[in-house]
Design an enzyme around this catalytic site. Structure first.
Site, PDB file in Angstrom:
ATOM      1  N   SER A  61     -18.671  23.444  64.794  1.00 22.90           N
ATOM      2  CA  SER A  61     -18.106  24.784  64.596  1.00 22.90           C
ATOM      3  C   SER A  61     -17.899  25.551  65.900  1.00 22.90           C
ATOM      4  O   SER A  61     -17.084  25.168  66.716  1.00 22.90           O
ATOM      5  CB  SER A  61     -19.009  25.528  63.621  1.00 22.90           C
ATOM      6  OG  SER A  61     -18.383  26.678  63.155  1.00 22.90           O
ATOM      7  N   ASP A 119     -12.634  30.326  64.659  1.00 22.34           N
ATOM      8  CA  ASP A 119     -13.573  29.539  65.471  1.00 22.34           C
ATOM      9  C   ASP A 119     -13.206  28.056  65.386  1.00 22.34           C
ATOM     10  O   ASP A 119     -12.194  27.690  64.775  1.00 22.34           O
ATOM     11  CB  ASP A 119     -15.037  29.825  65.096  1.00 22.34           C
ATOM     12  CG  ASP A 119     -15.439  29.174  63.781  1.00 22.34           C
ATOM     13  OD1 ASP A 119     -14.538  28.862  62.976  1.00 22.34           O
ATOM     14  OD2 ASP A 119     -16.643  28.972  63.558  1.00 22.34           O
TER      15      ASP A 119
HETATM   16  C1  G16 Z   1     -23.099  28.991  61.352  1.00 21.35           C
HETATM   17  C2  G16 Z   1     -23.441  29.569  60.006  1.00 21.35           C
HETATM   18  C3  G16 Z   1     -23.334  31.070  60.043  1.00 21.35           C
HETATM   19  C4  G16 Z   1     -24.180  31.638  61.182  1.00 21.35           C
HETATM   20  C5  G16 Z   1     -23.848  30.934  62.494  1.00 21.35           C
HETATM   21  C6  G16 Z   1     -24.767  31.322  63.631  1.00 21.35           C
HETATM   22  O1  G16 Z   1     -21.772  29.311  61.655  1.00 21.35           O
HETATM   23  O2  G16 Z   1     -22.569  29.040  59.037  1.00 21.35           O
HETATM   24  O3  G16 Z   1     -23.762  31.567  58.804  1.00 21.35           O
HETATM   25  O4  G16 Z   1     -23.961  32.999  61.331  1.00 21.35           O
HETATM   26  O5  G16 Z   1     -23.952  29.547  62.332  1.00 21.35           O
HETATM   27  O6  G16 Z   1     -26.064  30.957  63.281  1.00 21.35           O
HETATM   28  P1  G16 Z   1     -27.248  31.062  64.314  1.00 21.35           P
HETATM   29  O7  G16 Z   1     -27.275  32.488  64.771  1.00 21.35           O
HETATM   30  O8  G16 Z   1     -28.459  30.677  63.510  1.00 21.35           O
HETATM   31  O9  G16 Z   1     -26.961  30.150  65.464  1.00 21.35           O
HETATM   32  P2  G16 Z   1     -20.785  28.242  62.321  1.00 21.35           P
HETATM   33  O10 G16 Z   1     -19.474  28.946  62.311  1.00 21.35           O
HETATM   34  O11 G16 Z   1     -21.306  27.953  63.698  1.00 21.35           O
HETATM   35  O12 G16 Z   1     -20.875  27.069  61.410  1.00 21.35           O
END
Ligand code: G16
Length: 559
Positions: free
Chosen positions: A67, A284
């Site tokens: 991501s 993203d």
């Molecule tokens: C993932 C999760 C989101 C979260 C983000 C950051 O997003 O799906 O719900 O807000 O990670 O998480 P953390 O602060 O724990 O690193 P993505 O878009 O990276 O898959």
């Protein structure tokens, strides 16, 4: 487990030994790490997906993506039968599986788990997995590892869906399990048809269109921009310029993308002077997050329109449609059903957004960070809207509200074009446009565009719904981020002892209107610091002071 299955697993797993000295855990959104460490983890996630499919007798999704993380990282997310995140109940098993030190231990773990969960490995239902990956160069070799993991469960069937956005794969899994059309083309058709339907329901769409020309989208140098190029052509009269697709020179998520734009509040690469005043959006790396922005005349800086403002826009629109139905209900019918509308945020939500939403009379609740928590909470409402400030969110419609709307729709079909009929049709179109499985930047973007046309608002009007409180986010590298345990939707640190008191003292002493919290990231090896205060200088200074506190208590992990 029979002998044939056992020896197949022993043989196949002997090619995927875990890296020494590395402990992986199923974090906020699956496993994530430097891609070179992940072959054994992804192989094991393949086994897990096949077992989950056997347990639920449904199709399961496996997406290879990291991501928003840097391009050298990768990861794996599992989609459950309803298209949502893997059931949290299985996360400890995922952790043990990923960290089993050798094939014998791995097979023992699987054997024990299969017994405990009463998973039948030969009941005639073969495991079935849909696979997807984003554009990361490491994706192909990790995809191969996932395929070998899945194939080590006898009879398992896999479908390689190719390069996709994460939300597309989640959508496909949900659609497959509901017996609906589920190809990528079906996704594009459903989303674009629903968008066009919403636009048709706007009384003077062509007038509004003039205000809302030229959306410019930053695709984070990833898959989202590529898919948007296809989708926009199906949406009719929609003028979108896509920059930073995966075909250009730029590096995935480097100086571009929703995470960069939202955290740094800077212009992404590929944008400049010529974009001042234009409506811009950023996706993203796997297109599950969306933020909008406006380039300021002193280029480099932007006015950010984040997930909280997307949530507010959606909430206003849904509330308006429900009010039309309610008013009509009071006058003409005695329908006892009043759908419960609720919104879900996290501690990162800007305080001004929460105040705004509460002022609208909405029920606002909070969960810990992670779509898996927000989604679960939002599903408790008839219509639940959830968004993280980082742009990850969607709108969920319960089965009961959908049946109610469908029933109203058929009763009202004779009054085509009436206010009430239009409101019902809009809500039904939103439920088909917006991804019901997970936050989806592409469908979210089309809904934003349709609502801006509906309201006749420019991005400036939207941005001025309320004024964000100044905020600052920082990352701190520490020795062991898992030492930090939080409570109350991550607003309070309960371990290690003393940190929360130090944060409270710092905040109370110098920032009368300040708010600050820290939490361990579940996707990167860092502690995240969030601060809000009366001025930008104060927010910066509070974030820096608390970052120092974190460093003092947890030890610098700078590598
Ligand atoms: C993932 C999760 C989101 C979260 C983000 C950051 O997003 O799906 O719900 O807000 O990670 O998480 P953390 O602060 O724990 O690193 P993505 O878009 O990276 O898959």
């Amino acid at each position: 487990m029979n002998e044939h299955q056992r020896s197949l697993l022993l043989e196949s797993s002997s090619h995927f030994l875990p890296p020494k000295g590395v402990k992986l855990s199923y974090g906020t959104a699956g496993f994530r790490a430097d891609a070179t460490l992940l072959r054994s983890t992804v192989y094991r996630a393949g086994i897990l997906a096949a077992l989950r499919s056997l347990k639920t007798q449904s199709v399961i999704g496996l997406m290879i993506t990291a991501s928003h993380n840097k391009v050298s990282d990768n990861g794996v997310k599992i989609a459950d039968p309803n298209g949502g995140m893997l059931s949290q109940h299985w996360e400890p098993f995922a952790d043990s599986l990923a960290n089993a030190s050798d094939p014998i231990q791995l097979v023992q773990l699987i054997d024990d788990f299969v017994r405990k969960e009463l998973i039948s490995m030969d009941n005639g239902y073969p495991a079935e997995i849909l696979l997807g990956r984003d554009t990361r160069p490491s994706g192909e070799s990790l995809l191969d590892a996932a395929k070998q993991g899945i194939s080590s469960i006898i009879g398992a069937v896999l479908h390689d869906m190719g390069i996709l956005t994460t939300p597309q794969l989640h959508w496909m899994v949900r659609a497959r399990n509901m017996g609906m059309k589920s190809t990528e083309n079906d996704y594009f058709q459903q989303v674009s048809n629903s968008y066009r339907c919403l636009v048709k329901l706007i009384p003077d769409a062509s007038k509004a269109r003039k205000l809302n020309d030229n959306l410019v989208v930053d695709g984070a140098n990833g898959v989202g921009g590529d898919k948007l190029e296809v989708l926009k052509d199906l949406c009719g009269d929609l003028s979108i310029e896509v920059r930073n697709t995966s075909n250009g020179e730029g590096v995935l998520n480097e100086g571009v993308g929703a995470d960069f734009v939202q955290k740094e509040k800077f212009l992404p690469s590929g944008f400049g002077q010529g974009d001042v005043g234009l409506r811009c959006a950023s996706l993203d790396g796997d297109a599950d997050r969306l933020v909008y922005f406006l380039v300021k005349p002193d280029v480099k800086m932007i006015d950010l329109v984040d997930g909280d403002k997307i949530l507010s826009l959606f909430a206003l629109f849904i509330k308006e449609q429900l009010n039309i139905l309610k008013d009509n209900n009071d006058e003409k019918t005695s329908d006892p059903y009043h759908p419960r509308l609720g919104v879900v945020q996290t501690a990162y939500a800007n305080g001004a957004s929460t105040a705004y939403l509460k002022n609208l009379g909405l029920d606002v609740v909070f969960t810990a960070t992670g779509v898996k928590y927000l989604h679960e909470k939002a599903s408790e409402y008839d219509i639940g809207i959830y968004f993280e400030a980082n742009g990850h969110g969607t709108i969920l419609f319960s089965d009961s509200v959908l049946s109610w709307l469908e029933a109203k729709n058929s009763v009202l079909s004779s009054c085509s074009g009436s206010k009430v009929q239009n409101a019902v049709s809009r809500l039904l179109a939103v439920s088909k446009l917006i991804n019901q499985a997970v936050g989806d930047a592409l469908s979210g973007l089309l809904l934003v565009e349709a609502i801006l046309l509906h309201t006749g608002w420019s991005i400036q009007n939207w941005s001025e719904l309320y004024k964000d409180l100044p905020s600052r986010q920082l990352k701190v590298k520490v020795c062991d981020r898992t030492a930090v345990i939080t409570a109350n939707a991550e607003t309070v640190v309960v371990q290690p002892a003393g940190i929360q008191e130090a944060i409270n003292t710092e905040t109370a002493a110098k920032y009368p209107h300040g708010r600050c919290f820290i939490r361990p990231s579940g996707t990167e090896d860092v502690i995240r610091v969030y601060a809000e205060a009366a001025t930008q200088e104060e927010a910066n200074s509070l974030a820096n002071a608390v970052a120092k506190i974190a460093d003092q208590f947890l030890g610098s992990g700078s590598s």
